[in-house]
Design a protein around this motif. Sequence first.
Motif, mmCIF file in Angstrom:
data_model
loop_
_atom_site.group_PDB
_atom_site.id
_atom_site.type_symbol
_atom_site.label_atom_id
_atom_site.label_comp_id
_atom_site.label_asym_id
_atom_site.label_seq_id
_atom_site.Cartn_x
_atom_site.Cartn_y
_atom_site.Cartn_z
ATOM 1 N N GLU A 98 34.531 -15.093 2.836
ATOM 2 C CA GLU A 98 35.272 -13.857 2.640
ATOM 3 C C GLU A 98 36.550 -13.804 3.483
ATOM 4 O OE1 GLU A 98 34.530 -11.745 0.345
ATOM 5 O OE2 GLU A 98 32.628 -12.679 -0.200
ATOM 6 N N TRP A 99 37.407 -12.863 3.117
ATOM 7 C CA TRP A 99 38.692 -12.666 3.805
ATOM 8 C C TRP A 99 38.476 -12.317 5.272
ATOM 9 C CZ3 TRP A 99 41.366 -7.700 4.884
ATOM 10 C CH2 TRP A 99 42.677 -7.889 5.331
ATOM 11 N N LEU A 100 37.473 -11.494 5.545
ATOM 12 C CA LEU A 100 37.107 -11.157 6.917
ATOM 13 C C LEU A 100 35.767 -11.801 7.259
ATOM 14 C CD1 LEU A 100 37.948 -7.333 7.204
ATOM 15 C CD2 LEU A 100 39.254 -9.257 8.127
ATOM 16 N N LYS A 101 35.706 -12.473 8.395
ATOM 17 C CA LYS A 101 34.475 -13.130 8.819
ATOM 18 C C LYS A 101 33.343 -12.118 8.995
ATOM 19 C CE LYS A 101 32.401 -16.945 10.058
ATOM 20 N NZ LYS A 101 32.237 -18.068 9.107
ATOM 21 N N ASP A 102 33.698 -10.900 9.390
ATOM 22 C CA ASP A 102 32.689 -9.875 9.624
ATOM 23 C C ASP A 102 31.992 -9.445 8.340
ATOM 24 O OD1 ASP A 102 31.225 -8.388 11.432
ATOM 25 O OD2 ASP A 102 32.554 -6.650 11.354
ATOM 26 N N TRP A 103 32.570 -9.782 7.177
ATOM 27 C CA TRP A 103 31.924 -9.473 5.904
ATOM 28 C C TRP A 103 30.833 -10.488 5.564
ATOM 29 C CZ3 TRP A 103 36.853 -8.508 2.412
ATOM 30 C CH2 TRP A 103 37.442 -7.288 2.779
ATOM 31 N N GLU A 104 30.811 -11.599 6.259
ATOM 32 C CA GLU A 104 29.900 -12.689 5.922
ATOM 33 C C GLU A 104 28.552 -12.531 6.630
ATOM 34 O OE1 GLU A 104 31.931 -16.373 6.660
ATOM 35 O OE2 GLU A 104 33.587 -15.857 5.325
ATOM 36 N N ARG A 105 27.938 -11.387 6.422
ATOM 37 C CA ARG A 105 26.602 -11.140 6.968
ATOM 38 C C ARG A 105 25.929 -10.014 6.186
ATOM 39 N NH1 ARG A 105 26.848 -6.780 10.718
ATOM 40 N NH2 ARG A 105 28.990 -6.166 11.229
ATOM 41 N N ASP A 106 24.622 -9.961 6.269
ATOM 42 C CA ASP A 106 23.854 -8.929 5.581
ATOM 43 C C ASP A 106 24.041 -7.591 6.299
ATOM 44 O OD1 ASP A 106 22.990 -11.201 4.315
ATOM 45 O OD2 ASP A 106 20.987 -11.197 5.220
ATOM 46 N N MET A 107 24.089 -6.506 5.531
ATOM 47 C CA MET A 107 24.207 -5.184 6.146
ATOM 48 C C MET A 107 23.843 -4.095 5.138
ATOM 49 S SD MET A 107 28.384 -4.689 6.462
ATOM 50 C CE MET A 107 28.611 -6.210 7.366
ATOM 51 N N ASN A 108 23.657 -2.887 5.635
ATOM 52 C CA ASN A 108 23.329 -1.774 4.750
ATOM 53 C C ASN A 108 24.607 -1.088 4.257
ATOM 54 O OD1 ASN A 108 24.199 -0.004 6.824
ATOM 55 N ND2 ASN A 108 22.119 0.193 7.644
ATOM 56 N N LEU A 109 24.433 -0.114 3.355
ATOM 57 C CA LEU A 109 25.600 0.559 2.770
ATOM 58 C C LEU A 109 26.392 1.347 3.806
ATOM 59 C CD1 LEU A 109 24.627 1.992 -0.743
ATOM 60 C CD2 LEU A 109 25.942 -0.057 -0.196
ATOM 61 N N LYS A 110 25.707 1.892 4.805
ATOM 62 C CA LYS A 110 26.417 2.636 5.850
ATOM 63 C C LYS A 110 27.468 1.757 6.511
ATOM 64 C CE LYS A 110 22.809 5.859 7.427
ATOM 65 N NZ LYS A 110 21.912 6.165 8.567
ATOM 66 N N GLU A 111 27.045 0.589 6.968
ATOM 67 C CA GLU A 111 27.965 -0.305 7.655
ATOM 68 C C GLU A 111 28.949 -0.927 6.684
ATOM 69 O OE1 GLU A 111 27.884 -3.864 11.014
ATOM 70 O OE2 GLU A 111 26.082 -3.481 9.813
ATOM 71 N N ALA A 112 28.474 -1.251 5.487
ATOM 72 C CA ALA A 112 29.344 -1.885 4.493
ATOM 73 C C ALA A 112 30.491 -0.967 4.079
ATOM 74 C CB ALA A 112 28.531 -2.292 3.269
ATOM 75 N N MET A 113 30.227 0.329 3.970
ATOM 76 C CA MET A 113 31.289 1.267 3.621
ATOM 77 C C MET A 113 32.271 1.394 4.782
ATOM 78 S SD MET A 113 32.326 3.186 1.053
ATOM 79 C CE MET A 113 31.034 3.894 0.002
ATOM 80 N N LYS A 114 31.759 1.442 5.989
ATOM 81 C CA LYS A 114 32.612 1.559 7.168
ATOM 82 C C LYS A 114 33.529 0.353 7.302
ATOM 83 C CE LYS A 114 32.394 2.131 12.204
ATOM 84 N NZ LYS A 114 31.484 2.279 13.377
ATOM 85 N N LEU A 115 32.997 -0.847 7.036
ATOM 86 C CA LEU A 115 33.781 -2.076 7.154
ATOM 87 C C LEU A 115 34.474 -2.450 5.847
ATOM 88 C CD1 LEU A 115 31.316 -4.296 9.243
ATOM 89 C CD2 LEU A 115 33.304 -3.008 10.064
ATOM 90 N N SER A 116 34.254 -1.660 4.816
ATOM 91 C CA SER A 116 34.797 -1.933 3.478
ATOM 92 C C SER A 116 34.445 -3.351 3.031
ATOM 93 C CB SER A 116 36.312 -1.719 3.442
ATOM 94 O OG SER A 116 36.764 -1.519 2.123
ATOM 95 N N ASN A 117 33.171 -3.690 3.179
ATOM 96 C CA ASN A 117 32.696 -5.048 2.936
ATOM 97 C C ASN A 117 32.649 -5.367 1.439
ATOM 98 O OD1 ASN A 117 31.123 -7.430 2.640
ATOM 99 N ND2 ASN A 117 30.102 -7.037 4.585
ATOM 100 N N VAL A 118 33.581 -6.206 1.007
ATOM 101 C CA VAL A 118 33.673 -6.577 -0.406
ATOM 102 C C VAL A 118 32.430 -7.337 -0.856
ATOM 103 C CG1 VAL A 118 34.940 -7.971 -2.081
ATOM 104 C CG2 VAL A 118 36.185 -6.561 -0.439
ATOM 105 N N ALA A 119 31.931 -8.247 -0.010
ATOM 106 C CA ALA A 119 30.788 -9.076 -0.390
ATOM 107 C C ALA A 119 29.548 -8.235 -0.673
ATOM 108 C CB ALA A 119 30.490 -10.092 0.710
#
Length: 266
Positions: A98-119
Amino acid sequence: MSHFLFHVFSLLFLAGQVVAQKQTEEKELGAVFEKHGLEGCFVVLNPVTSILHVYNPARAARGFLPASTFKIPMALMGLDTGTVKDVDEVIPYGGTKEWLKDWERDMNLKEAMKLSNVAIFHQVARRVGMDRMQECLRLFDYGNQQTGDDVGRRYWLEGPMAISALQQVDFLRRLTGGEIPLKKRTLESVKEITLYESQGGATIYAKTGWSGSTGQQVGWWVGWVEKDGRNFPFALNATVPTMAVAKKRIPVALECLAALWIWNVE
């Protein structure tokens, strides 16, 4: 701020019917955009008067990639269909680069929305599936409702999906007004993960978006202000070529809301 009311109608579609709403063009909001060196548009609906306050109406009517603002309807779909149990369920990101390394991990919707995690949201889209996705888009009357046929394609970032600022506001109007048939828990959960700020009895729920993969370099901040028991849906759309410019989206939108006496900028 003084307003020059135009007898112009914005055609908004709801359940196959056309709903006409008056627009007032807020040319004075141009000073806010100019101060920050931002090129774009702003739309907010006042539910008390049913008037759309619009800066740069030509751009506001033009469709752009929704980018990460599409995470709002994706979260709604995932939660309402049960393909995502709740906002705390940890979702595997899929092992993609992914564009951001921080997106390359499992997470819940709360954190994913906060980080705008595309993956993570791409995995939500896969879980919902193309058939249900297209059914939901029709139900939501969201933008041009175009996804293409490839579930592996991030169509909200690459196309063919497009939505205008006016359509964003109308979607949020219907969402917050209970006109889209969703479970009550679904909207409450999405409010929880999109909460931006509360002050003086008013609360903002919103999501940013930014995509330049097709050369459009479009940036968004869309959401609604909940105030005095009413919801004021808004959308800012702007040309965002760099991260430095992207950081101007929220301050500009907040100043526009303040100029219209909907929010206080402290």
